[in-house]
Design a protein around this motif. Structure first.
Motif, mmCIF file in Angstrom:
data_model
loop_
_atom_site.group_PDB
_atom_site.id
_atom_site.type_symbol
_atom_site.label_atom_id
_atom_site.label_comp_id
_atom_site.label_asym_id
_atom_site.label_seq_id
_atom_site.Cartn_x
_atom_site.Cartn_y
_atom_site.Cartn_z
ATOM 1 N N GLU A 14 0.839 -1.215 0.000
ATOM 2 C CA GLU A 14 0.000 0.000 0.000
ATOM 3 C C GLU A 14 0.869 1.258 0.000
ATOM 4 O O GLU A 14 0.539 2.256 -0.633
ATOM 5 N N VAL A 17 1.900 1.967 -3.492
ATOM 6 C CA VAL A 17 0.778 2.529 -4.251
ATOM 7 C C VAL A 17 0.601 3.998 -3.858
ATOM 8 O O VAL A 17 0.424 4.867 -4.715
ATOM 9 N N ILE A 30 -7.823 5.799 -5.813
ATOM 10 C CA ILE A 30 -7.332 4.611 -5.094
ATOM 11 C C ILE A 30 -7.914 4.653 -3.681
ATOM 12 O O ILE A 30 -8.188 5.724 -3.145
ATOM 13 N N ARG A 58 -12.113 -0.969 -2.058
ATOM 14 C CA ARG A 58 -10.822 -1.130 -1.362
ATOM 15 C C ARG A 58 -10.503 -2.628 -1.316
ATOM 16 O O ARG A 58 -11.077 -3.356 -0.502
ATOM 17 N N HIS A 60 -6.996 -4.094 -2.382
ATOM 18 C CA HIS A 60 -5.610 -4.508 -2.674
ATOM 19 C C HIS A 60 -5.189 -5.689 -1.798
ATOM 20 O O HIS A 60 -4.548 -6.624 -2.279
ATOM 21 N N ILE A 77 -3.423 -1.318 -11.043
ATOM 22 C CA ILE A 77 -3.659 -0.114 -10.230
ATOM 23 C C ILE A 77 -3.124 1.119 -10.962
ATOM 24 O O ILE A 77 -3.803 2.138 -11.073
ATOM 25 N N SER A 82 -7.810 0.430 -9.750
ATOM 26 C CA SER A 82 -7.831 0.108 -8.317
ATOM 27 C C SER A 82 -9.232 0.009 -7.742
ATOM 28 O O SER A 82 -9.514 -0.810 -6.872
ATOM 29 N N LEU A 85 -11.171 -3.791 -9.013
ATOM 30 C CA LEU A 85 -10.246 -4.848 -9.428
ATOM 31 C C LEU A 85 -10.944 -6.202 -9.561
ATOM 32 O O LEU A 85 -11.571 -6.669 -8.609
#
Ligand SMILES: Cc1ncc(C[n+]2csc(CCOP(=O)(O)OP(=O)(O)O)c2C)c(N)n1
Length: 203
Positions: A14, A17, A30, A58, A60, A77, A82, A85
């Protein structure tokens, strides 16, 4: 050999990112996780390769823990995906619509039961999403029809920047103290804002 991801692996991803976003290299929204690493790693101890995972904007951590390689995930992403996904080959699906993935998750669980398969569905949502009508209906239907689905409610006490409990005038959320076996409820505190990584980026 299977690689088990640690709390630090998740946090570092994270962070990468966040850096890319703050440098202006990601031209789309994101939503980052922080503070729920132990809880989500625990949830994934019961998620098998054949199982389905459904998420929100959210996701990831779920993608990484479901086995999506870091470079493939990062590429998606950076390409602006993002917020929604989806990796069907890893059996992971997301929707950025509040409540959007819940009835789809229910349908997948219903199909699994109908076809007598051994798979399971894991459906993640925030605590505000868990108070919507669609979440209540899907949880009720799945529970009463004994569908192979587990709902994971991740409570950061906020809906974007609004305090969820004051919105509903509730001290305790509907599923917070539930004893239902098909619901996992946990609280966490995120250091990142709802969207972005703390720096204003103009797309
Ligand atoms: C149908 C719909 N309405 C509004 C939004 C805008 N929106 C995105 S996230 C969010 C808050 C959801 O809160 P919660 O379920 O607690 O999730 P989290 O705090 O984990 O992001 C809202 C209102 C949306 N994405 N979809």
């Amino acid at each position: 050999m299977k690689k088990y991801l640690t709390k630090d692996d998740l946090i570092n991803f994270e962070e990468k990112v966040a850096q890319e976003f703050n440098k202006g290299n990601i031209r789309a929204p994101i939503h980052l996780y922080y503070g729920n690493e132990e809880q989500i790693i625990n949830v994934f101890k019961n998620v098998k390769k054949q199982d389905w995972v459904f998420c929100s904007w959210r996701s990831h951590y779920q993608c990484l823990l479901k086995g999506v390689p870091e470079d493939i995930l990062m590429n998606e992403i950076v390409n602006g995906k993002s917020i929604s996904l989806c990796f069907p080959e890893y059996k992971i699906y997301s929707s950025a619509i509040v409540g959007g993935s819940i009835p789809i998750a229910l349908g997948a669980a219903w199909a699994i039961k109908f076809k007598n398969k051994k798979e399971k569905v894991f459906c993640f949502m925030g605590e505000m999403t868990s108070e919507t009508g669609i979440a209540h209906e899907c949880i009720k239907y799945s529970t009463n029809h004994v569908l192979p689905i587990v709902f994971i409610i991740e409570d950061n006490e906020k809906s974007v920047m609004t305090d969820t409990r004051s919105t509903w005038k509730m001290k305790t959320m509907s599923y917070e103290k539930t004893k239902q076996k098909n619901i996992i409820y946990y609280k966490y505190s995120n250091k990142y804002p709802h969207s972005g990584a703390g720096k204003r980026i103009q797309f």
